[in-house]
Design a protein around this motif. Structure first.
Motif, PDB file in Angstrom:
ATOM      1  N   GLU A  36     -17.175 -20.361   8.776  1.00 23.62           N
ATOM      2  CA  GLU A  36     -15.699 -19.621   8.884  1.00 23.62           C
ATOM      3  C   GLU A  36     -16.276 -18.520   8.938  1.00 23.62           C
ATOM      4  O   GLU A  36     -16.669 -17.530   8.101  1.00 23.62           O
ATOM      5  CB  GLU A  36     -14.940 -19.836   7.563  1.00 23.62           C
ATOM      6  N   PRO A  37     -15.396 -17.284   9.559  1.00 26.47           N
ATOM      7  CA  PRO A  37     -15.506 -16.115   9.677  1.00 26.47           C
ATOM      8  C   PRO A  37     -15.952 -15.855   7.783  1.00 26.47           C
ATOM      9  O   PRO A  37     -15.063 -15.390   6.999  1.00 26.47           O
ATOM     10  CB  PRO A  37     -14.157 -15.591  10.066  1.00 26.47           C
ATOM     11  N   ASP A  38     -16.853 -14.867   8.421  1.00 19.49           N
ATOM     12  CA  ASP A  38     -17.573 -15.061   6.860  1.00 19.49           C
ATOM     13  C   ASP A  38     -17.377 -12.231   6.661  1.00 19.49           C
ATOM     14  O   ASP A  38     -17.985 -12.350   7.820  1.00 19.49           O
ATOM     15  CB  ASP A  38     -18.933 -14.560   6.483  1.00 19.49           C
ATOM     16  N   HIS A  39     -17.198 -11.847   6.412  1.00 21.54           N
ATOM     17  CA  HIS A  39     -17.197  -9.806   6.191  1.00 21.54           C
ATOM     18  C   HIS A  39     -16.993  -9.745   5.286  1.00 21.54           C
ATOM     19  O   HIS A  39     -16.527  -9.717   3.837  1.00 21.54           O
ATOM     20  CB  HIS A  39     -16.530  -9.827   7.341  1.00 21.54           C
ATOM     21  N   ASP A  40     -17.032  -7.707   5.491  1.00 22.17           N
ATOM     22  CA  ASP A  40     -16.923  -7.183   4.750  1.00 22.17           C
ATOM     23  C   ASP A  40     -15.551  -6.388   4.214  1.00 22.17           C
ATOM     24  O   ASP A  40     -15.674  -5.708   3.501  1.00 22.17           O
ATOM     25  CB  ASP A  40     -18.404  -6.523   4.597  1.00 22.17           C
ATOM     26  N   VAL A  41     -14.585  -6.740   5.252  1.00 22.78           N
ATOM     27  CA  VAL A  41     -14.009  -5.897   5.394  1.00 22.78           C
ATOM     28  C   VAL A  41     -12.794  -6.036   4.338  1.00 22.78           C
ATOM     29  O   VAL A  41     -12.273  -7.140   4.128  1.00 22.78           O
ATOM     30  CB  VAL A  41     -12.798  -6.235   7.084  1.00 22.78           C
ATOM     31  N   GLU A  42     -12.785  -5.661   3.300  1.00 23.68           N
ATOM     32  CA  GLU A  42     -11.426  -5.684   2.708  1.00 23.68           C
ATOM     33  C   GLU A  42      -9.807  -4.462   3.227  1.00 23.68           C
ATOM     34  O   GLU A  42     -10.635  -3.713   3.186  1.00 23.68           O
ATOM     35  CB  GLU A  42     -11.746  -5.096   0.859  1.00 23.68           C
ATOM     36  N   PRO A  43      -8.475  -6.131   3.013  1.00 23.39           N
ATOM     37  CA  PRO A  43      -8.016  -4.642   2.776  1.00 23.39           C
ATOM     38  C   PRO A  43      -7.809  -3.760   2.021  1.00 23.39           C
ATOM     39  O   PRO A  43      -7.963  -3.262   1.086  1.00 23.39           O
ATOM     40  CB  PRO A  43      -6.328  -5.998   2.456  1.00 23.39           C
ATOM     41  N   TYR A  44      -6.156  -2.606   2.751  1.00 15.19           N
ATOM     42  CA  TYR A  44      -6.182  -1.245   1.495  1.00 15.19           C
ATOM     43  C   TYR A  44      -5.590  -0.354   1.915  1.00 15.19           C
ATOM     44  O   TYR A  44      -4.978  -0.680   3.617  1.00 15.19           O
ATOM     45  CB  TYR A  44      -7.550  -0.771   2.012  1.00 15.19           C
ATOM     46  N   LEU A  45      -4.937  -0.031   1.332  1.00 12.66           N
ATOM     47  CA  LEU A  45      -3.362   0.715   1.915  1.00 12.66           C
ATOM     48  C   LEU A  45      -3.226   2.267   1.695  1.00 12.66           C
ATOM     49  O   LEU A  45      -3.753   2.655   0.184  1.00 12.66           O
ATOM     50  CB  LEU A  45      -2.725   0.052   1.394  1.00 12.66           C
ATOM     51  N   TRP A  46      -2.973   3.307   2.207  1.00 15.40           N
ATOM     52  CA  TRP A  46      -2.886   4.340   2.327  1.00 15.40           C
ATOM     53  C   TRP A  46      -1.002   4.971   1.832  1.00 15.40           C
ATOM     54  O   TRP A  46      -0.652   4.453   3.096  1.00 15.40           O
ATOM     55  CB  TRP A  46      -3.549   5.368   2.980  1.00 15.40           C
ATOM     56  N   LYS A  47      -1.054   5.540   0.807  1.00 15.55           N
ATOM     57  CA  LYS A  47       0.033   6.017   0.800  1.00 15.55           C
ATOM     58  C   LYS A  47       0.463   7.359   1.523  1.00 15.55           C
ATOM     59  O   LYS A  47      -0.773   8.253   2.073  1.00 15.55           O
ATOM     60  CB  LYS A  47       0.918   6.289  -0.472  1.00 15.55           C
ATOM     61  N   TRP A  48       1.324   7.458   2.863  1.00 16.06           N
ATOM     62  CA  TRP A  48       1.540   8.688   3.696  1.00 16.06           C
ATOM     63  C   TRP A  48       1.678  10.189   3.002  1.00 16.06           C
ATOM     64  O   TRP A  48       1.633  11.237   3.361  1.00 16.06           O
ATOM     65  CB  TRP A  48       2.958   8.397   4.441  1.00 16.06           C
ATOM     66  N   GLU A  49       2.118   9.729   1.449  1.00 16.22           N
ATOM     67  CA  GLU A  49       2.151  11.530   0.963  1.00 16.22           C
ATOM     68  C   GLU A  49       1.208  11.988   0.961  1.00 16.22           C
ATOM     69  O   GLU A  49       1.202  13.352   0.970  1.00 16.22           O
ATOM     70  CB  GLU A  49       3.237  11.315  -0.349  1.00 16.22           C
ATOM     71  N   THR A  50       0.199  10.485   0.135  1.00 19.83           N
ATOM     72  CA  THR A  50      -1.279  11.280   0.243  1.00 19.83           C
ATOM     73  C   THR A  50      -2.346  12.400   1.260  1.00 19.83           C
ATOM     74  O   THR A  50      -2.415  12.979   1.488  1.00 19.83           O
ATOM     75  CB  THR A  50      -2.070  10.312  -0.265  1.00 19.83           C
TER      76      THR A  50
END
Ligand code: 1HN
Length: 371
Positions: A36-50
């Protein structure tokens, strides 16, 4: 063949292969082909205010055209920075937030990367594409297709911020990057302002001389928010038998070339989703990766069991082949915009998607993301 001598001989043999820049497939196959797909991409989230605070600070310190080609703060996925990949949200996609102040200009240039822009706030800015000035209002999606001359200007009175989405990683992986600044302050305007919108966004009309063969770029360069919102609004009014709420995407439209129905950009897919108040969509996964921007609303997305809470303006990364489900926790509708690499995968025969069937389609939440 077994035995100490054989093992030692094999080990020597592997070393001698390495010395000659060769490799043994009998040990290395699992590095190349995974079940199956194997990868180094992790999810992440940036707050708009920052993000917004940093972008406005860049506005105090740097001038476009003088200190920087473009005044942009971009999203750097920390999991890919660890691999030395600079400017990567996912392996294929880049997103940045650009600021233009009244009176400023970002100079003309051309490059092989495609770009889409989603206007976030402020009025009065424009992008010129190959001699056509295109006014940008919040919620509009503006294209600058690969190898088109483009520059930005601002005739309004307030800061304008927008999202840039480019296929930076994809182009880099093919070593296909070309860039050239224009020899001059401004590319000459040769077409009426907003020409492409008038010619190509009237429903069912297009110029008779236009070549309608499938191809790129899309002749429509601005997909206006009024049209997007209206399209999604009428979908949501349909009875369930007419327009069904997609169990994974909610009500969703993609941006297409109006003369072909194919994607608006050859390589960057784009979609606007509307999730009604209180709706909890079901999880699925697909090979394509995406970068999301919250246009409006409050909620969260569960990505591989982790809860990413979002509100207006936030950005988040959806890695390839990860379970995800969107939830609107607010009492008004939520709009999610995203760019993706689905078209490239489809052309290459690599796209695949799968619905999450356990637990009624809902993942168990095992942790909460904190930036
Ligand atoms: C670019 O040309 C723009 O034209 C914005 O506004 C961001 C990021 C990487 C490469 C080219 C623009 C960019 C970019």
């Amino acid at each position: 063949m077994a035995g100490i001598n054989h093992e030692a001989a094999l080990s020597d043999f592997h070393a001698s292969l390495r010395k000659d820049s060769l490799g043994p497939l009998w040990t290395d196959l699992p590095h190349m082909i995974t079940r199956e797909p194997d990868h180094d991409v992790e999810p992440y989230l940036w707050k708009w205010e920052t993000i917004r605070n940093h972008v406005l600070r860049a506005g105090e310190l740097l001038k476009p055209g003088k200190d920087s080609e473009r005044r942009v703060v971009y999203l750097q996925n920390p999991s890919l920075l660890k691999k030395g990949l600079i400017g990567y949200g996912t392996y294929t996609l880049y997103a940045g937030i650009q600021l233009l102040q009244p009176g400023e200009q970002a100079p003309p240039h051309i490059h092989s990367q495609g770009a889409i822009r989603l206007i976030i706030e402020g009025k009065g800015a424009y992008t010129s594409v190959n001699g056509e000035k295109i006014n940008m209002d919040p919620g509009d999606l503006v294209l600058t297709p690969p190898y088109t001359w483009h520059e930005h200007g601002h005739e309004g009175a307030e800061p304008v911020l927008w999202m840039d989405g480019l296929d930076v990683g994809l182009v880099k992986s093919f070593a296909g990057s070309f860039f050239q600044p224009y020899d001059g302050d401004s590319y000459p305007l040769t077409k009426p302002a907003n020409y492409s919108s008038y010619q190509f966004s009237a429903p069912g009309l297009m110029p008779v001389d236009e070549n309608a063969q499938p191809g790129y770029p899309s002749p429509l360069l601005n997909y206006r928010w009024v049209d997007t919102e209206r399209a999604l609004g009428t979908m949501a009014q349909g009875s369930p038998d007419v327009v069904k709420l997609n169990p994974h995407d909610g009500y969703a439209v993609k941006y297409v070339n109006p003369t072909t129905g194919g994607p608006a950009d050859a390589r960057i897919g784009s979609m606007m989703q509307k999730i009604p108040a209180g709706i909890h969509l079901q999880a699925h996964r697909h090979v394509h990766s995406a970068i999301y921007h919250v246009v409006r609303g409050t909620g969260y997305t569960v990505i591989d069991g982790k809860k990413f809470e979002w509100s207006q303006g936030d950005f988040f990364i959806l890695p390839p082949w990860t379970w995800h489900e969107h939830v609107n926790t607010g009492d008004t509708e939520a709009f999610l915009f995203s760019i993706d690499d689905t078209h490239v995968l489809q052309v290459l025969g690599l796209e695949r998607q799968e619905a999450y069937t356990d637990n009624g389609g809902y993942q168990e939440v095992t942790s909460i993301f904190h930036p």
